[in-house]
Motif scaffolding. Structure first.
Motif, PDB file in Angstrom:
ATOM      1  N   ASN A 134      10.133  -6.427 -13.967  1.00 38.73           N
ATOM      2  CA  ASN A 134       9.869  -5.349 -14.954  1.00 38.73           C
ATOM      3  C   ASN A 134       8.243  -4.739 -14.136  1.00 38.73           C
ATOM      4  OD1 ASN A 134      12.280  -4.934 -16.054  1.00 38.73           O
ATOM      5  ND2 ASN A 134      11.302  -6.246 -17.871  1.00 38.73           N
ATOM      6  N   ALA A 135       8.187  -5.512 -14.150  1.00 43.25           N
ATOM      7  CA  ALA A 135       5.773  -5.428 -14.197  1.00 43.25           C
ATOM      8  C   ALA A 135       5.975  -4.659 -12.687  1.00 43.25           C
ATOM      9  CB  ALA A 135       5.078  -6.421 -14.701  1.00 43.25           C
ATOM     10  N   PHE A 136       6.795  -5.401 -12.205  1.00 41.77           N
ATOM     11  CA  PHE A 136       7.126  -4.867 -10.099  1.00 41.77           C
ATOM     12  C   PHE A 136       7.132  -3.205 -10.230  1.00 41.77           C
ATOM     13  CE2 PHE A 136       8.332  -4.259  -6.626  1.00 41.77           C
ATOM     14  CZ  PHE A 136       8.002  -4.100  -5.028  1.00 41.77           C
ATOM     15  N   LYS A 137       8.253  -3.382 -11.159  1.00 39.70           N
ATOM     16  CA  LYS A 137       8.886  -1.484 -11.149  1.00 39.70           C
ATOM     17  C   LYS A 137       7.713  -0.689 -11.632  1.00 39.70           C
ATOM     18  CE  LYS A 137      12.869  -2.950 -13.209  1.00 39.70           C
ATOM     19  NZ  LYS A 137      14.229  -3.276 -13.714  1.00 39.70           N
ATOM     20  N   ALA A 138       7.238  -1.746 -12.710  1.00 38.95           N
ATOM     21  CA  ALA A 138       6.557  -0.343 -13.037  1.00 38.95           C
ATOM     22  C   ALA A 138       5.024  -0.321 -11.820  1.00 38.95           C
ATOM     23  CB  ALA A 138       5.572  -0.639 -14.477  1.00 38.95           C
ATOM     24  N   LYS A 139       4.761  -1.232 -11.517  1.00 40.12           N
ATOM     25  CA  LYS A 139       4.120  -1.036 -10.429  1.00 40.12           C
ATOM     26  C   LYS A 139       3.933  -0.206  -9.691  1.00 40.12           C
ATOM     27  CE  LYS A 139       1.137  -5.532 -10.815  1.00 40.12           C
ATOM     28  NZ  LYS A 139       1.228  -6.857 -10.472  1.00 40.12           N
ATOM     29  N   MET A 140       5.435   0.200  -8.919  1.00 41.18           N
ATOM     30  CA  MET A 140       6.125   1.201  -7.977  1.00 41.18           C
ATOM     31  C   MET A 140       5.658   2.091  -8.215  1.00 41.18           C
ATOM     32  SD  MET A 140       7.542  -0.625  -5.053  1.00 41.18           S
ATOM     33  CE  MET A 140       5.873  -2.093  -5.786  1.00 41.18           C
ATOM     34  N   ASN A 141       5.574   2.260  -9.690  1.00 40.71           N
ATOM     35  CA  ASN A 141       6.042   4.156  -9.877  1.00 40.71           C
ATOM     36  C   ASN A 141       4.557   4.042  -9.855  1.00 40.71           C
ATOM     37  OD1 ASN A 141       8.595   4.210 -11.071  1.00 40.71           O
ATOM     38  ND2 ASN A 141       7.968   3.027 -12.620  1.00 40.71           N
ATOM     39  N   ALA A 148       2.756   7.105  -7.354  1.00 40.78           N
ATOM     40  CA  ALA A 148       1.689   8.344  -7.858  1.00 40.78           C
ATOM     41  C   ALA A 148       0.987   8.715  -7.040  1.00 40.78           C
ATOM     42  CB  ALA A 148       1.848   7.964  -9.259  1.00 40.78           C
ATOM     43  N   ASP A 149       0.491   7.350  -6.469  1.00 38.85           N
ATOM     44  CA  ASP A 149      -0.797   7.296  -5.585  1.00 38.85           C
ATOM     45  C   ASP A 149      -0.536   7.826  -4.451  1.00 38.85           C
ATOM     46  OD1 ASP A 149      -3.594   5.916  -5.765  1.00 38.85           O
ATOM     47  OD2 ASP A 149      -3.068   4.340  -4.055  1.00 38.85           O
ATOM     48  N   LEU A 150       0.443   7.572  -3.569  1.00 34.73           N
ATOM     49  CA  LEU A 150      -0.125   8.052  -2.405  1.00 34.73           C
ATOM     50  C   LEU A 150       0.741   9.284  -2.366  1.00 34.73           C
ATOM     51  CD1 LEU A 150       3.180   4.701  -1.180  1.00 34.73           C
ATOM     52  CD2 LEU A 150       0.187   6.323   0.047  1.00 34.73           C
ATOM     53  N   GLN A 151       2.017  10.132  -3.476  1.00 31.14           N
ATOM     54  CA  GLN A 151       1.759  11.114  -3.589  1.00 31.14           C
ATOM     55  C   GLN A 151       0.538  11.577  -3.758  1.00 31.14           C
ATOM     56  OE1 GLN A 151       4.331  12.575  -7.158  1.00 31.14           O
ATOM     57  NE2 GLN A 151       5.309  13.908  -5.743  1.00 31.14           N
ATOM     58  N   HIS A 194      -4.389   1.598  -3.552  1.00 33.31           N
ATOM     59  CA  HIS A 194      -3.317  -0.095  -3.610  1.00 33.31           C
ATOM     60  C   HIS A 194      -2.042  -0.802  -1.998  1.00 33.31           C
ATOM     61  CE1 HIS A 194      -3.889   0.894  -8.286  1.00 33.31           C
ATOM     62  NE2 HIS A 194      -2.867   1.305  -7.663  1.00 33.31           N
ATOM     63  N   VAL A 195      -3.675  -0.001  -1.478  1.00 26.38           N
ATOM     64  CA  VAL A 195      -2.710  -1.033  -0.216  1.00 26.38           C
ATOM     65  C   VAL A 195      -4.247  -0.536   1.448  1.00 26.38           C
ATOM     66  CG1 VAL A 195      -0.299   0.371   0.436  1.00 26.38           C
ATOM     67  CG2 VAL A 195      -2.373   2.259   0.410  1.00 26.38           C
ATOM     68  N   PRO A 196      -4.625  -1.644   1.068  1.00 21.06           N
ATOM     69  CA  PRO A 196      -5.925  -2.355   1.542  1.00 21.06           C
ATOM     70  C   PRO A 196      -5.862  -2.557   2.655  1.00 21.06           C
ATOM     71  CG  PRO A 196      -4.894  -3.882  -0.030  1.00 21.06           C
ATOM     72  CD  PRO A 196      -3.825  -2.892  -0.432  1.00 21.06           C
ATOM     73  N   ASP A 225      -2.157  11.249   6.048  1.00 16.77           N
ATOM     74  CA  ASP A 225      -2.190  12.776   5.322  1.00 16.77           C
ATOM     75  C   ASP A 225      -0.403  13.365   5.948  1.00 16.77           C
ATOM     76  OD1 ASP A 225      -4.185  12.919   4.527  1.00 16.77           O
ATOM     77  OD2 ASP A 225      -5.014  14.314   5.875  1.00 16.77           O
ATOM     78  N   LYS A 226       0.018  12.725   7.177  1.00 13.80           N
ATOM     79  CA  LYS A 226       1.591  13.402   7.908  1.00 13.80           C
ATOM     80  C   LYS A 226       2.119  12.173   7.702  1.00 13.80           C
ATOM     81  CE  LYS A 226      -0.575  15.359  11.870  1.00 13.80           C
ATOM     82  NZ  LYS A 226      -0.421  15.310  13.799  1.00 13.80           N
ATOM     83  N   VAL A 227       1.519  10.558   7.206  1.00 12.85           N
ATOM     84  CA  VAL A 227       3.211   9.933   7.134  1.00 12.85           C
ATOM     85  C   VAL A 227       2.612   9.499   5.469  1.00 12.85           C
ATOM     86  CG1 VAL A 227       2.578   9.266   9.235  1.00 12.85           C
ATOM     87  CG2 VAL A 227       1.633   7.856   7.354  1.00 12.85           C
ATOM     88  N   ALA A 228       1.846   9.739   4.780  1.00 10.06           N
ATOM     89  CA  ALA A 228       2.293   9.906   2.766  1.00 10.06           C
ATOM     90  C   ALA A 228       3.074  10.324   2.566  1.00 10.06           C
ATOM     91  CB  ALA A 228       1.240  10.369   2.617  1.00 10.06           C
TER      92      ALA A 228
END
Length: 546
Positions: A345-352, A356-359, A365-367, A384-387
């Motif tokens: 459940n924590a992982f699913k929340a982190k995916m959200n 949102a971060d990538l949007q 969160h992507v070092p 910017d193109k691949v985000a």
């Protein structure tokens, strides 16, 4: 006078016999303890003779001038550690450990099992069955129940017949069975002919729950990421470097000369849960050195210089790293279903949060992607193109987790047992517990209302042994539900771990090891019970080594 002398002589003989007997018993106990230590380390039976020889060499040097040194060396030489003696010791210890398990099976209130099948070094299919027992005081114990060889086919009915025969022979109390956890193989979960289907159709089995290993589900979910355009050339480059010994040596020398972060590349293995993330991270860290090595050989490096491909590689490295972290959280002996559901459940929340971060085109969160953007000024425009592509991948992965982990009913029960004073409809809680664990809904509802208004229990709701405070007769329904939750297996991790031990014990140098000796060795190697050495020594005729 003659009578006195005869009595003195007889007493002397008895004393000498007693000393000899005690010496022999010590040597036998030492033999058992040394054998137990060696088998825990997965050593071969023949290794005992090597250990004994080394021990005698040390003793002859270190003890020869000491007081009673000769006697000590003599005692050491009496310890039986030859291969045949070790095999007998292992068989005896295995039987003793199984006896302890049988006693706990009788005492436990409920138990669950996990099953998995693999092939050993002599191509014999071996079925492992682990058991998790919960006792009256809510303590739990995880142990190897059995190892069953499947000599011919490994279909669902073959597995069922072997397991049922074992249960009947051992008189396993099937009425205490709560959950069976397996991998997703058709032989296990096939709707009509799978092992679970046969068990559910057998009236000797109670109504039990069945779950697909959470770790396997997580590994299957990870496959939706795709990124074959990254993985295919990435694996081709690694295999090309490793394919020739001379080329591989030159590459390692180059890494050393360039003071690279790592001294070599890792090889990718699809069947290993953590393989891809580690291999990708190593490859990305050595990307500059790999590029220079391929250039020195006149090979094409245009792909490695492509900014978009490098960003894709970095993103794949980051997301597989997060999946690896989740995988590590799900592994381990003693992991409860509460721990595993919480991690998922924590992982699913982190995916959200990642989505949102990538949007917003941020890279908090992507070092690895962050590092590529920092090192390459022109990569920002490409990002910017691949985000948007990365955003879609994260969403797809999150959706796959939502679809695959269908544990809603179990999760609600686990949540209530973890926090029994949580706000909510008591009728709903009672119905969920009753439907999941075959209880009386009306009785459970009354028990919930009663204990939720018990001021004494409320004062101790944060205690780690909270459920031990309950009167099991007064609250028989909810206590049964709590015990059944405590007995649950969430994965087949113990089976997977034991298969590694099995392959270490029965390796390519020991392919003639019999199924009986393999079972005994594995039982001793993985059991958390301690052999009863006094019983074992007393049950044997103590005799010195030949």
């Amino acid at each position: 006078v003659n009578s006195y002398a005869l009595r003195a002589e007889k007493v002397g003989e008895l004393k000498a016999a007693l000393v000899t007997q005690k010496k022999s018993q010590k040597a036998t106990e030492a033999s058992f303890r040394a054998t137990h230590f060696l088998i825990k380390k997965k050593k071969a039976f023949s290794d005992g003779e090597v250990v004994k020889e080394a021990m005698l060499i040390i003793a002859n040097i270190a003890l020869k001038d000491e007081k009673n040194g000769t006697d000590l060396i003599s005692t050491l030489s009496d310890v039986q550690l030859e291969a045949s003696a070790m095999a007998r010791r292992v068989s005896a210890m295995s039987g003793n450990l199984v006896d302890q398990l049988d006693q706990d099976l009788v005492k436990c209130r409920w138990f669950s099992i996990q099953c998995d099948e693999s092939v050993d070094s002599s191509s014999t299919a071996q079925l492992l069955v682990f058991i998790r027992m919960v006792f009256e005081d809510f303590s739990t114990r995880e142990e190897l129940l059995t190892l069953l060889p499947l000599k011919t086919t490994t279909r669902g009915d073959d597995i069922y017949n072997m397991v049922k025969e074992f249960f009947v022979q051992k008189k396993v109390p099937l009425g205490k069975l709560v959950v069976v956890t397996t991998d997703g193989a058709p032989a296990m979960i096939g709707r009509h002919t799978g092992f679970i289907a046969h068990c559910k159709g057998d009236p000797d089995f109670p109504k039990f729950l069945h779950y697909h290993c959470i770790i396997h589900q997580q590994a299957l979910c990870a496959k939706v990421i795709g990124f074959g355009h990254v993985m295919t050339p990435f694996l081709k480059i690694i295999n090309n470097i490793h394919s020739k010994a001379k080329q591989h040596r030159i590459f390692k020398v180059l890494l050393e000369e360039m003071s690279a972060e790592y001294g070599d590349l890792l090889l990718h293995t699809e069947i290993r849960w953590l393989s891809r993330g580690r291999v990708l991270l190593r490859f990305l860290s050595l990307l500059g050195e790999i590029k220079e090595f391929r250039q020195s050989k006149g090979e094409d490096v245009s792909l490695l210089e492509d900014t978009e491909w490098t960003l894709d590689l970095a993103f794949l490295t980051d997301i597989t790293g997060k999946l690896n972290h989740l995988n590590c959280e799900l592994q381990g002996k003693g992991q409860t279903v509460v721990d595993m559901i919480s991690a998922v459940n924590a992982f699913k929340a982190k995916m959200n949060a990642f989505s949102a971060d990538l949007q917003r085109k941020r890279v908090l969160h992507v070092p690895s992607v962050q590092s590529v953007l920092k090192d390459n000024a022109s990569a920002s425009e490409t990002f910017d193109k691949v985000a948007e592509k990365y955003y879609e991948v994260i969403n797809r992965l999150g959706q796959e987790f939502e679809n695959s982990f269908n544990l809603n009913q179990l999760e609600s029960c686990v949540s209530f047992i973890s926090n029994p004073f949580m706000d909510g409809d008591t009728t709903c809680f009672a119905e969920q517990l009753s439907a999941t664990f075959n209880l009386d809904a009306g009785q459970v509802e009354m028990e919930i209302i009663t204990f939720q208004n018990d001021l004494h229990l409320k004062a101790y709701q944060a205690a780690p042994n909270f459920w031990c405070l309950f009167d099991t007769e007064k609250y028989s329904g909810v206590c049964t539900a709590a015990m059944k939750v405590a007995s649950l297996f969430g994965s087949t991790y113990l089976c997977e771990s034991a298969f590694s031990d099995m392959n270490f014990i029965k390796n390519k140098h020991r392919t003639r090891l019999t199924d009986a000796h393999l079972k005994d060795s594995l039982t001793v190697a993985v059991s958390s019970y301690t052999p009863d050495y006094n019983t074992l020594v007393n049950s044997m005729q103590c005799q010195s080594s030949h």
